[in-house]
Design an enzyme around this catalytic site. Structure first.
Site, PDB file in Angstrom:
ATOM      1  N   HIS A 155      40.479  39.438  39.291  1.00 50.01           N
ATOM      2  CA  HIS A 155      41.754  39.144  38.624  1.00 50.01           C
ATOM      3  C   HIS A 155      41.684  39.375  37.115  1.00 50.01           C
ATOM      4  O   HIS A 155      42.714  39.259  36.435  1.00 50.01           O
ATOM      5  CB  HIS A 155      42.180  37.700  38.882  1.00 50.01           C
ATOM      6  CG  HIS A 155      42.481  37.391  40.310  1.00 50.01           C
ATOM      7  ND1 HIS A 155      43.359  38.143  41.067  1.00 50.01           N
ATOM      8  CD2 HIS A 155      42.009  36.418  41.139  1.00 50.01           C
ATOM      9  CE1 HIS A 155      43.416  37.645  42.289  1.00 50.01           C
ATOM     10  NE2 HIS A 155      42.605  36.601  42.365  1.00 50.01           N
ATOM     11  N   ASP A 178      39.456  40.805  49.440  1.00 51.21           N
ATOM     12  CA  ASP A 178      39.733  39.402  49.158  1.00 51.21           C
ATOM     13  C   ASP A 178      41.146  39.050  49.645  1.00 51.21           C
ATOM     14  O   ASP A 178      42.010  39.916  49.755  1.00 51.21           O
ATOM     15  CB  ASP A 178      39.636  39.183  47.650  1.00 51.21           C
ATOM     16  CG  ASP A 178      39.661  37.732  47.225  1.00 51.21           C
ATOM     17  OD1 ASP A 178      38.583  37.175  46.971  1.00 51.21           O
ATOM     18  OD2 ASP A 178      40.765  37.172  47.109  1.00 51.21           O
ATOM     19  N   HIS A 199      43.356  37.613  48.012  1.00 52.86           N
ATOM     20  CA  HIS A 199      44.274  37.842  46.895  1.00 52.86           C
ATOM     21  C   HIS A 199      44.178  39.285  46.414  1.00 52.86           C
ATOM     22  O   HIS A 199      43.099  39.883  46.419  1.00 52.86           O
ATOM     23  CB  HIS A 199      43.940  36.925  45.713  1.00 52.86           C
ATOM     24  CG  HIS A 199      43.921  35.476  46.050  1.00 52.86           C
ATOM     25  ND1 HIS A 199      42.758  34.797  46.369  1.00 52.86           N
ATOM     26  CD2 HIS A 199      44.926  34.564  46.118  1.00 52.86           C
ATOM     27  CE1 HIS A 199      43.050  33.523  46.610  1.00 52.86           C
ATOM     28  NE2 HIS A 199      44.355  33.364  46.479  1.00 52.86           N
ATOM     29  N   ASP A 215      37.474  34.420  51.219  1.00 47.66           N
ATOM     30  CA  ASP A 215      38.602  33.491  51.297  1.00 47.66           C
ATOM     31  C   ASP A 215      39.666  33.949  52.279  1.00 47.66           C
ATOM     32  O   ASP A 215      40.715  33.317  52.414  1.00 47.66           O
ATOM     33  CB  ASP A 215      39.219  33.240  49.916  1.00 47.66           C
ATOM     34  CG  ASP A 215      39.381  34.500  49.087  1.00 47.66           C
ATOM     35  OD1 ASP A 215      39.165  35.604  49.624  1.00 47.66           O
ATOM     36  OD2 ASP A 215      39.719  34.381  47.900  1.00 47.66           O
TER      37      ASP A 215
END
Length: 341
Positions: A157, A192, A194, A281
């Site tokens: 990120h 991931d 995200h 995740d």
């Protein structure tokens, strides 16, 4: 397979996280590294301390002023009257035409994009050494082998000048730059839960790196503003950015199907090596939620990556505290090693 982990990363112990309008415990806890190391031990993989990366490695991706901020922010913040125990923003430069500030509060708002990235006394040593682990794995991949970096905190990120979503330095992008410097043509695959918005921002106008991200649909999930299928790159990078968003709660078959599509794009790009942003995740038990992938599905993903046959720098991204975390890293690497041997 060589694996890398720096003990200094345990010094990053963030406390603060904003969850639906309330202050909560930050999920990026040092214990997650212990559980991941237990998974490596299960496969008889011993993590090595990575060497310090060569000077200038981080600045191939991040601006000098951002790196200086990360290194000095806690000391400057601590000198403020009544300063809190962590560096946290209270404003952001959202209007057009901002000017870079000199004060620590203003610079904090410039460089920290949300409340998931508090800076404490051990943050800089941790993020610097996490990046060293990623560089070490990339150096191995540049020789034609594969390696795993237990990089904590994660990185996907983080953009050139902005931290967010638990991430400070973009370990995957730094790894890709190392591989390019060694003459490779890498792709970055982010699996991931995200979207890797920082990695996308760094590579968006480049044609020498293919970026593919498989993630939960951002219309209802972090990072909200990026990760949509229509984002395909710009300029020289047009067509070299591919987003494959999946519905909330996506299961094994949906996720593995997207991985197969992603590997097809990577083959057509002609990548000779891979940086894998490995987020665990995606598992159904992860506290941040988003998908419903099983441990078996994670193992099958490892097999798919291993069969691709590309020298791979596997960079740890998400995967937060849950009982199956040790099982999940062991399943992925077991599948990868079994298929690539």
């Amino acid at each position: 397979m060589r694996t890398f982990y720096a003990a200094e990363t345990a010094q990053h112990a963030p406390k603060t996280f904003m969850l639906r309008g309330r202050i909560a415990q930050n999920e990026e806890r040092a214990e997650r590294a212990e559980r991941l190391l237990a998974g490596l031990a299960r496969l008889d993989l011993k993590a090595e301390e990575p060497p310090a990366a060569p000077a200038g490695t981080r600045s191939t991706v991040h601006s000098i002023r951002y790196l200086e901020f990360l290194e000095t922010a806690y000391a400057a913040w601590s000198k403020l009257p009544g300063a809190g125990e962590e560096v946290l923003p209270n404003t952001h430069p959202l209007l057009p035409g901002p000017t870079y500030p000199t004060g620590i509060v203003g610079r904090t708002g410039w460089h920290l994009g949300d409340l998931a990235v508090p800076i404490g006394p051990g943050t800089w040593p941790a993020v610097a050494r996490a990046a060293d682990a990623a560089v070490a794995a990339a150096e191995v991949a540049a020789t034609g082998a594969s390696a795993y970096a237990l990089a904590r905190p994660p990185g996907h990120h983080a953009s050139r000048e902005v931290a967010g979503g638990h991430c400070f330095l973009n370990n995957a992008a730094i790894a890709a730059e190392v591989m390019i410097a060694r003459g490779a043509r890498p792709a970055i695959l982010d699996i991931d839960v995200h979207h890797g918005n920082g990695t996308q921002a760094i590579t968006y106008d480049r044609g020498d790196i293919l970026f593919v991200s498989i993630h939960t649909d951002p219309s209802s999930f972090y990072p909200w503003f990026w990760g949509y299928a229509h984002e395909t790159g710009a300029g020289a990078g047009e067509g070299a950015n591919i987003n494959l968003p999946l519905p909330v709660g996506a299961d094994d078959e949906a996720w593995l199907g997207a991985i197969r599509v992603a590997l097809g794009h990577i083959a057509r790009f002609g990548a000779d090596s891979l940086v894998l942003s490995l987020g665990l995740d995606i598992h159904a038990s992860d506290p941040l939620g988003g998908m419903s992938v099983t441990t078996e599905g994670i193992g099958r993903a490892g097999e798919l990556m291993g069969r691709a046959g590309l020298p791979t720098a596997i960079i740890q991204e998400g995967g937060y505290l849950s009982e199956p975390l040790t099982d999940n890293i062991a399943a992925f690497l077991s599948g990868f090693l079994g298929a690539s041997s």
